[in-house]
Scaffold this motif. Sequence first.
Motif, PDB file in Angstrom:
ATOM      1  N   PRO A   1       3.576   9.120   9.986  1.00 16.63           N
ATOM      2  CA  PRO A   1       4.695   8.577   9.195  1.00 16.63           C
ATOM      3  C   PRO A   1       4.717   7.046   9.170  1.00 16.63           C
ATOM      4  N   PHE A   2       4.336   6.436  10.281  1.00 16.60           N
ATOM      5  CA  PHE A   2       4.295   4.981  10.342  1.00 16.60           C
ATOM      6  C   PHE A   2       3.137   4.439   9.517  1.00 16.60           C
ATOM      7  N   ALA A   3       2.029   5.172   9.495  1.00 16.65           N
ATOM      8  CA  ALA A   3       0.892   4.779   8.658  1.00 16.65           C
ATOM      9  C   ALA A   3       1.302   4.799   7.187  1.00 16.65           C
ATOM     10  N   TRP A   4       2.025   5.831   6.778  1.00 10.73           N
ATOM     11  CA  TRP A   4       2.480   5.929   5.392  1.00 10.73           C
ATOM     12  C   TRP A   4       3.407   4.760   5.040  1.00 10.73           C
ATOM     13  N   ALA A   5       4.273   4.367   5.972  1.00  9.84           N
ATOM     14  CA  ALA A   5       5.154   3.220   5.735  1.00  9.84           C
ATOM     15  C   ALA A   5       4.336   1.941   5.572  1.00  9.84           C
ATOM     16  N   HIS A   6       3.268   1.791   6.356  1.00  8.47           N
ATOM     17  CA  HIS A   6       2.401   0.614   6.217  1.00  8.47           C
ATOM     18  C   HIS A   6       1.689   0.613   4.870  1.00  8.47           C
ATOM     19  N   VAL A   7       1.294   1.782   4.378  1.00  4.87           N
ATOM     20  CA  VAL A   7       0.650   1.863   3.058  1.00  4.87           C
ATOM     21  C   VAL A   7       1.628   1.424   1.970  1.00  4.87           C
ATOM     22  N   LYS A   8       2.895   1.851   2.079  1.00  2.00           N
ATOM     23  CA  LYS A   8       3.899   1.421   1.097  1.00  2.00           C
ATOM     24  C   LYS A   8       4.118  -0.093   1.172  1.00  2.00           C
ATOM     25  N   LEU A   9       4.127  -0.628   2.381  1.00  2.11           N
ATOM     26  CA  LEU A   9       4.300  -2.072   2.540  1.00  2.11           C
ATOM     27  C   LEU A   9       3.091  -2.843   2.022  1.00  2.11           C
ATOM     28  N   ALA A  10       1.911  -2.236   2.065  1.00  2.00           N
ATOM     29  CA  ALA A  10       0.720  -2.885   1.509  1.00  2.00           C
ATOM     30  C   ALA A  10       0.894  -3.092   0.006  1.00  2.00           C
ATOM     31  N   GLY A  11       1.475  -2.118  -0.670  1.00  2.00           N
ATOM     32  CA  GLY A  11       1.754  -2.278  -2.094  1.00  2.00           C
ATOM     33  C   GLY A  11       2.740  -3.397  -2.365  1.00  2.00           C
ATOM     34  N   ILE A  12       3.750  -3.500  -1.530  1.00  2.00           N
ATOM     35  CA  ILE A  12       4.731  -4.584  -1.673  1.00  2.00           C
ATOM     36  C   ILE A  12       4.070  -5.925  -1.376  1.00  2.00           C
ATOM     37  N   ALA A  13       3.137  -5.939  -0.432  1.00  2.00           N
ATOM     38  CA  ALA A  13       2.449  -7.183  -0.081  1.00  2.00           C
ATOM     39  C   ALA A  13       1.648  -7.724  -1.264  1.00  2.00           C
TER      40      ALA A  13
ATOM     41  N   LEU B   1      -3.224 -16.094  -3.006  1.00  2.00           N
ATOM     42  CA  LEU B   1      -2.993 -16.927  -1.829  1.00  2.00           C
ATOM     43  C   LEU B   1      -2.731 -16.142  -0.550  1.00  2.00           C
ATOM     44  N   ALA B   2      -1.948 -15.082  -0.622  1.00  2.00           N
ATOM     45  CA  ALA B   2      -1.555 -14.409   0.619  1.00  2.00           C
ATOM     46  C   ALA B   2      -1.469 -12.898   0.517  1.00  2.00           C
ATOM     47  N   GLY B   3      -1.262 -12.364  -0.665  1.00  2.00           N
ATOM     48  CA  GLY B   3      -0.997 -10.939  -0.811  1.00  2.00           C
ATOM     49  C   GLY B   3      -2.116 -10.039  -0.342  1.00  2.00           C
ATOM     50  N   TRP B   4      -3.338 -10.412  -0.661  1.00  2.00           N
ATOM     51  CA  TRP B   4      -4.453  -9.529  -0.312  1.00  2.00           C
ATOM     52  C   TRP B   4      -4.634  -9.419   1.197  1.00  2.00           C
ATOM     53  N   TRP B   5      -4.445 -10.518   1.944  1.00  2.00           N
ATOM     54  CA  TRP B   5      -4.677 -10.402   3.392  1.00  2.00           C
ATOM     55  C   TRP B   5      -3.516  -9.725   4.097  1.00  2.00           C
ATOM     56  N   LEU B   6      -2.290  -9.866   3.579  1.00  2.00           N
ATOM     57  CA  LEU B   6      -1.177  -9.108   4.159  1.00  2.00           C
ATOM     58  C   LEU B   6      -1.352  -7.617   3.882  1.00  2.00           C
ATOM     59  N   ALA B   7      -1.775  -7.281   2.665  1.00  2.00           N
ATOM     60  CA  ALA B   7      -2.022  -5.877   2.328  1.00  2.00           C
ATOM     61  C   ALA B   7      -3.145  -5.322   3.196  1.00  2.00           C
ATOM     62  N   LEU B   8      -4.178  -6.108   3.405  1.00  2.00           N
ATOM     63  CA  LEU B   8      -5.286  -5.673   4.264  1.00  2.00           C
ATOM     64  C   LEU B   8      -4.804  -5.411   5.691  1.00  2.00           C
ATOM     65  N   GLY B   9      -3.941  -6.275   6.208  1.00  2.00           N
ATOM     66  CA  GLY B   9      -3.371  -6.060   7.541  1.00  2.00           C
ATOM     67  C   GLY B   9      -2.583  -4.771   7.620  1.00  2.00           C
ATOM     68  N   HIS B  10      -1.789  -4.476   6.583  1.00  2.00           N
ATOM     69  CA  HIS B  10      -1.032  -3.224   6.566  1.00  2.00           C
ATOM     70  C   HIS B  10      -1.971  -2.018   6.489  1.00  2.00           C
ATOM     71  N   ILE B  11      -3.019  -2.104   5.682  1.00  2.00           N
ATOM     72  CA  ILE B  11      -3.952  -0.975   5.544  1.00  2.00           C
ATOM     73  C   ILE B  11      -4.714  -0.737   6.841  1.00  2.00           C
ATOM     74  N   VAL B  12      -5.175  -1.800   7.490  1.00  2.00           N
ATOM     75  CA  VAL B  12      -5.889  -1.633   8.770  1.00  2.00           C
ATOM     76  C   VAL B  12      -4.963  -1.019   9.803  1.00  2.00           C
ATOM     77  N   THR B  13      -3.732  -1.481   9.876  1.00  2.00           N
ATOM     78  CA  THR B  13      -2.762  -0.916  10.815  1.00  2.00           C
ATOM     79  C   THR B  13      -2.494   0.550  10.485  1.00  2.00           C
TER      80      THR B  13
END
Length: 134
Positions: free
Chosen positions: A111-123, A87-99
């Motif tokens: 460092p901020f990119a790495w934090a977004h990658v970690k948040l993509a996993g949580i998404a 329902l939502a996880g894949w598009w939130l993860a995609l947003g984090h990866i694009v960012t």
Amino acid sequence: MHPVSLVLNIFWVLCGGLWMAAGWVIAAIIMAITIIGLPWARAAFNIAAYTLLPFGQKAVRRDSLTGQSDLGTGPLGLIGNLIWFVLAGWWLALGHIVTAVVLAVTIIGIPFAWAHVKLAGIALWPIGKVIVPA
């Protein structure tokens, strides 16, 4: 909050944190409107707060913190995470990866990119996670 975490969180908000936290809030509101999605809405609101100010905090599995399994970390949590993913996880993860890709272009943004990658996993798999001070 330590001064370094405060400074990093200020830069984080400017480097995509506000944008992605808004995405999490939108996902939470949509889930809450459906009534059936209330468990996912609660998790999404918790992760939205973490996405807004991630430095000085970390996400861990609830069962590793408490030492015992519960509803969100057991078989129902697995089913809940699979539904969330669709329902939502894949598009939130995609947003984090694009960012993350956009931020990784600059040395300061790595460092901020790495934090977004970690948040993509949580998404992709947020149910059963809890946010704790680092």
